[in-house]
Design a protein around this motif. Sequence first.
Motif, mmCIF file in Angstrom:
data_model
loop_
_atom_site.group_PDB
_atom_site.id
_atom_site.type_symbol
_atom_site.label_atom_id
_atom_site.label_comp_id
_atom_site.label_asym_id
_atom_site.label_seq_id
_atom_site.Cartn_x
_atom_site.Cartn_y
_atom_site.Cartn_z
ATOM 1 N N GLY A 169 0.822 -1.207 0.000
ATOM 2 C CA GLY A 169 0.000 0.000 0.000
ATOM 3 C C GLY A 169 0.852 1.252 0.000
ATOM 4 N N CYS A 170 1.965 1.232 0.752
ATOM 5 C CA CYS A 170 2.867 2.381 0.781
ATOM 6 C C CYS A 170 3.572 2.544 -0.559
ATOM 7 C CB CYS A 170 3.889 2.233 1.902
ATOM 8 S SG CYS A 170 5.083 3.601 1.990
ATOM 9 N N VAL A 171 4.000 1.425 -1.153
ATOM 10 C CA VAL A 171 4.654 1.505 -2.469
ATOM 11 C C VAL A 171 3.724 2.204 -3.458
ATOM 12 C CG1 VAL A 171 5.524 0.162 -4.409
ATOM 13 C CG2 VAL A 171 6.118 -0.505 -2.077
ATOM 14 N N ALA A 172 2.422 1.927 -3.354
ATOM 15 C CA ALA A 172 1.447 2.502 -4.282
ATOM 16 C C ALA A 172 1.060 3.937 -3.931
ATOM 17 C CB ALA A 172 0.191 1.630 -4.321
ATOM 18 N N LYS A 173 1.015 4.261 -2.615
ATOM 19 C CA LYS A 173 0.411 5.523 -2.195
ATOM 20 C C LYS A 173 1.380 6.542 -1.596
ATOM 21 C CE LYS A 173 -4.099 3.417 -1.060
ATOM 22 N NZ LYS A 173 -4.970 4.269 -1.891
ATOM 23 N N CYS A 174 2.500 6.089 -1.032
ATOM 24 C CA CYS A 174 3.421 7.025 -0.392
ATOM 25 C C CYS A 174 4.099 7.913 -1.445
ATOM 26 C CB CYS A 174 4.478 6.279 0.415
ATOM 27 S SG CYS A 174 3.832 5.488 1.915
ATOM 28 N N THR A 175 4.520 9.094 -1.021
ATOM 29 C CA THR A 175 5.151 10.039 -1.941
ATOM 30 C C THR A 175 6.627 10.272 -1.633
ATOM 31 O OG1 THR A 175 4.499 11.935 -0.576
ATOM 32 C CG2 THR A 175 2.955 11.256 -2.298
ATOM 33 N N VAL A 176 7.070 9.906 -0.439
ATOM 34 C CA VAL A 176 8.481 10.079 -0.064
ATOM 35 C C VAL A 176 9.274 8.895 -0.621
ATOM 36 C CG1 VAL A 176 10.122 10.245 1.845
ATOM 37 C CG2 VAL A 176 7.891 11.390 1.996
ATOM 38 N N GLY A 177 10.194 9.179 -1.527
ATOM 39 C CA GLY A 177 10.904 8.121 -2.230
ATOM 40 C C GLY A 177 11.640 7.154 -1.328
ATOM 41 N N VAL A 178 12.333 7.659 -0.308
ATOM 42 C CA VAL A 178 13.113 6.788 0.561
ATOM 43 C C VAL A 178 12.202 5.865 1.363
ATOM 44 C CG1 VAL A 178 13.231 8.429 2.508
ATOM 45 C CG2 VAL A 178 15.042 6.728 2.200
ATOM 46 N N GLU A 179 11.001 6.329 1.679
ATOM 47 C CA GLU A 179 10.050 5.492 2.411
ATOM 48 C C GLU A 179 9.457 4.425 1.487
ATOM 49 O OE1 GLU A 179 6.399 6.015 5.616
ATOM 50 O OE2 GLU A 179 6.685 7.550 4.091
ATOM 51 N N LYS A 180 9.164 4.806 0.251
ATOM 52 C CA LYS A 180 8.669 3.832 -0.729
ATOM 53 C C LYS A 180 9.700 2.727 -0.950
ATOM 54 C CE LYS A 180 6.712 5.547 -4.526
ATOM 55 N NZ LYS A 180 5.262 5.245 -4.609
ATOM 56 N N ARG A 181 10.974 3.100 -0.995
ATOM 57 C CA ARG A 181 12.025 2.099 -1.200
ATOM 58 C C ARG A 181 12.138 1.170 0.009
ATOM 59 N NH1 ARG A 181 14.230 6.627 -3.747
ATOM 60 N NH2 ARG A 181 15.509 7.262 -1.966
ATOM 61 N N LEU A 182 11.998 1.725 1.207
ATOM 62 C CA LEU A 182 12.004 0.885 2.402
ATOM 63 C C LEU A 182 10.837 -0.091 2.359
ATOM 64 C CD1 LEU A 182 13.102 0.147 5.228
ATOM 65 C CD2 LEU A 182 11.551 1.879 6.164
ATOM 66 N N ALA A 183 9.652 0.401 1.976
ATOM 67 C CA ALA A 183 8.465 -0.451 1.904
ATOM 68 C C ALA A 183 8.664 -1.582 0.899
ATOM 69 C CB ALA A 183 7.244 0.385 1.537
ATOM 70 N N GLN A 184 9.246 -1.279 -0.256
ATOM 71 C CA GLN A 184 9.496 -2.325 -1.251
ATOM 72 C C GLN A 184 10.502 -3.334 -0.722
ATOM 73 O OE1 GLN A 184 7.925 -2.810 -4.398
ATOM 74 N NE2 GLN A 184 8.908 -4.781 -3.948
ATOM 75 N N GLY A 185 11.489 -2.863 0.016
ATOM 76 C CA GLY A 185 12.447 -3.770 0.634
ATOM 77 C C GLY A 185 11.785 -4.702 1.638
ATOM 78 N N MET A 186 10.789 -4.177 2.375
ATOM 79 C CA MET A 186 10.032 -5.013 3.308
ATOM 80 C C MET A 186 9.286 -6.109 2.557
ATOM 81 S SD MET A 186 8.334 -2.231 5.895
ATOM 82 C CE MET A 186 9.315 -1.091 6.877
ATOM 83 N N VAL A 187 8.650 -5.732 1.447
ATOM 84 C CA VAL A 187 7.903 -6.709 0.652
ATOM 85 C C VAL A 187 8.830 -7.837 0.208
ATOM 86 C CG1 VAL A 187 6.668 -7.092 -1.523
ATOM 87 C CG2 VAL A 187 6.181 -5.047 -0.158
#
Length: 210
Positions: A169-187
């Motif tokens: 959900g964060c990968v799809a909706k978040c706007t802060v790039g570093v947070e999106k990358r962390l979320a994808q790493g979690m996945v």
Amino acid sequence: MRRQHIGWVAGAAAAVLVAAGAITYSVAEDTGAPETRTPDARSADAGFARDMAVHHQQAVEMSYIVRDRTKDEEVRRLAYDIAQTQANQRGMLLGWLDLWGLPKVSADPPMTWMGMGDMASGKDGALMPGMATNTELKKLQSLSGKQAEVLYLQLMTAHHQGGIHMAEGCVAKCTVGVEKRLAQGMVDAQQSEIELMAGMLKERGAQARS
């Protein structure tokens, strides 16, 4: 006393690592990229940071519980890796909230930022999908050996599945790039661990809960 000790250890680890989150975000901020705009309190970025910090806290707690309930080195090593990784990530998420000047708690139900709201909360203390209930945590504390290992692997598999859903959900909706990358790493990491745990359950004559 055990639950208090576990909470203290996990909380202390996260507090120490809050600075790591701030430093990581500051490095991204130095690039001057558009991703450094400060999110607002009801944004997906803030919601994910708050909710995943809570979700991770329980994973750390369960991992410390099973570490004391089994002598199996494979399970203890997995539990240690999960506890350390998720305490680290939790510190980063809380560090970003501090950096953004946003509260770590919200009056909105968990996962409102994903459009789930009241649908996210389960019964018996399970605040979000995949989270163990209070009854399940008490049962894990009461078991030992193979029984504790199996229940931990089952609970953590479900926990990871819920965490992956939120991170996607964060990968799809978040706007802060570093947070999106962390979320994808979690996945990516949690999908790999789910596969590992499926094999460990099979070795113990069990399987993940449906």
